[in-house]
Design an enzyme around this catalytic site. Structure first.
Site, PDB file in Angstrom:
ATOM      1  N   SER A 137       9.803  17.709 -51.497  1.00  0.00           N
ATOM      2  CA  SER A 137      11.195  17.740 -51.083  1.00  0.00           C
ATOM      3  C   SER A 137      11.999  18.629 -52.029  1.00  0.00           C
ATOM      4  O   SER A 137      11.633  19.781 -52.252  1.00  0.00           O
ATOM      5  CB  SER A 137      11.751  16.308 -51.022  1.00  0.00           C
ATOM      6  OG  SER A 137      12.997  16.272 -50.366  1.00  0.00           O
ATOM      7  N   GLU A 181       6.887  22.294 -44.462  1.00  0.00           N
ATOM      8  CA  GLU A 181       7.309  21.006 -43.894  1.00  0.00           C
ATOM      9  C   GLU A 181       8.808  20.883 -44.045  1.00  0.00           C
ATOM     10  O   GLU A 181       9.431  21.609 -44.828  1.00  0.00           O
ATOM     11  CB  GLU A 181       6.592  19.843 -44.589  1.00  0.00           C
ATOM     12  CG  GLU A 181       6.934  19.656 -46.062  1.00  0.00           C
ATOM     13  CD  GLU A 181       8.189  18.822 -46.299  1.00  0.00           C
ATOM     14  OE1 GLU A 181       8.524  17.957 -45.460  1.00  0.00           O
ATOM     15  OE2 GLU A 181       8.851  19.038 -47.325  1.00  0.00           O
ATOM     16  N   HIS A 228       7.589  14.727 -45.508  1.00  0.00           N
ATOM     17  CA  HIS A 228       8.357  13.485 -45.448  1.00  0.00           C
ATOM     18  C   HIS A 228       7.760  12.550 -44.409  1.00  0.00           C
ATOM     19  O   HIS A 228       7.399  12.961 -43.319  1.00  0.00           O
ATOM     20  CB  HIS A 228       9.807  13.777 -45.107  1.00  0.00           C
ATOM     21  CG  HIS A 228      10.533  14.540 -46.160  1.00  0.00           C
ATOM     22  ND1 HIS A 228      10.342  15.892 -46.390  1.00  0.00           N
ATOM     23  CD2 HIS A 228      11.454  14.132 -47.067  1.00  0.00           C
ATOM     24  CE1 HIS A 228      11.127  16.288 -47.381  1.00  0.00           C
ATOM     25  NE2 HIS A 228      11.812  15.246 -47.807  1.00  0.00           N
TER      26      HIS A 228
END
Length: 325
Positions: free
Chosen positions: A144, A230, A299
């Site tokens: 992230s 992602e 995630h």
């Protein structure tokens, strides 16, 4: 990737299961470096891992005992400094404070690894504030927002950056343990979209975070890379906009292969608009390289760990991604 709703990647996962600027303006990507660093030594009994929060503040009541016990079972000590719970606006301290904490962890010869706790936003500001990676390789685990630090670490030739987390199922955790212990791990599988086989250094990142590094010293050279992307919380049109930026800037021109992990988004699609699957395929299938979708990465669960810079083999026919080194 929304800031506050996605903050605290690690605490949120705990609840569900019980997350160098002034570098001279030029960086040498790890797989083009003339003097790449050796990989860090495997974690062993007595290894110390320092938790660092370079992003959004986390709830002071967050219980990390689950992570402590996981490390203890491996003979590792997870250090949880008080600064993890600091708050300055929406960050876990000022930029200078967060930079100092990261520098202290990297420069401590007794620290064998770092785990980035928390998420949200802030790691790129630590780079911009003047963080320098010491000339060493060090295990660092995160995803992230901390993708910016993983990319920057790999970009300067430091080995040990792993896209993943300490949370998730026992099976997921054991894969992470295997990588930190320099053991072989099983291939992961997605859906083959464009056939072909490619081998190259692995680059794994959040699309939004990496997009906001374009034009900075911390965006790595992707020539010959097996790129895995992602994201979460971004509508298809926003993903379209970011991938169009990458294409227009020529960043995807010389990649060896592309794969996508989880692109989680909750929203309505107007009839006739692109779906998430549709826009990813439309933007990435014309690159002339193998393409795989739906890898169990990013995630959500599972988020299987992948090491940046490791030589990987992507098979666009059967959808497999295998680490070769």
């Amino acid at each position: 990737m929304r800031r506050r709703s996605l903050l605290m990647g690690v605490p949120a996962a705990i609840a569900a299961t019980l997350a160098w600027p002034k570098l001279g303006r030029t960086l040498t990507p790890a797989f083009h470096a003339s003097t790449p660093l050796a990989a860090p030594t495997p974690l062993r009994d007595g290894s110390r891992i320092r938790a660092v929060n370079t992003g959004t503040w986390i709830d002071p009541q967050t219980d990390f005992s689950f992570l402590v016990e996981r490390c203890k079972a491996q003979g590792w000590l997870l250090e949880l400094p008080p600064s993890l719970h600091r708050q300055w606006h929406w960050f876990s301290g000022t930029d200078a404070q967060r930079r100092a904490e990261l520098e202290a962890a990297w420069r401590d010869p007794h620290v064998d690894g770092i785990v980035y706790i928390g998420s949200g936003w802030g790691s790129a500001r630590v780079l911009e504030d003047g963080f320098h990676f010491p000339r060493r390789s060090l295990w660092s685990l995160g995803f992230s927002d901390s993708s910016s630090l993983l990319l920057a670490q790999w970009g300067v030739g430091s080995r040990g950056a792993i896209h993943g987390s300490m949370t998730g199922s026992d099976e997921q955790w054991q894969r992470t343990v295997g990588l930190l212990s320099c053991q072989s791990v099983a291939p992961i599988s997605g859906i083959g979209v464009i056939p072909g086989i490619a081998v190259g250094p692995l680059v794994v990142t959040n699309l939004t975070v990496a997009t906001h590094l374009i034009g900075t010293p911390w965006f790595p050279d992707l020539r010959g890379a097996v790129l895995v992307l992602e994201d979460v919380g971004e509508a298809p049109y926003r993903v379209d906009r970011m991938l169009t930026q990458w294409r227009s800037a020529g960043l995807l021109r010389d990649v060896a292969a592309v794969a996508t992990g989880r692109f989680s988004w909750k929203g309505e699609i107007v009839p006739g608009d692109f779906s998430m699957v549709g826009i990813l395929e439309e933007r990435l299938s014309s690159l002339g390289v193998p393409l795989v979708s739906d890898l169990p990465v990013g995630h959500g669960q599972p988020n299987l760990a992948l090491p940046l810079g490791a030589i990987a083999r992507l098979d666009g026919r059967n959808g497999s991604l295998m680490l070769l080194s």
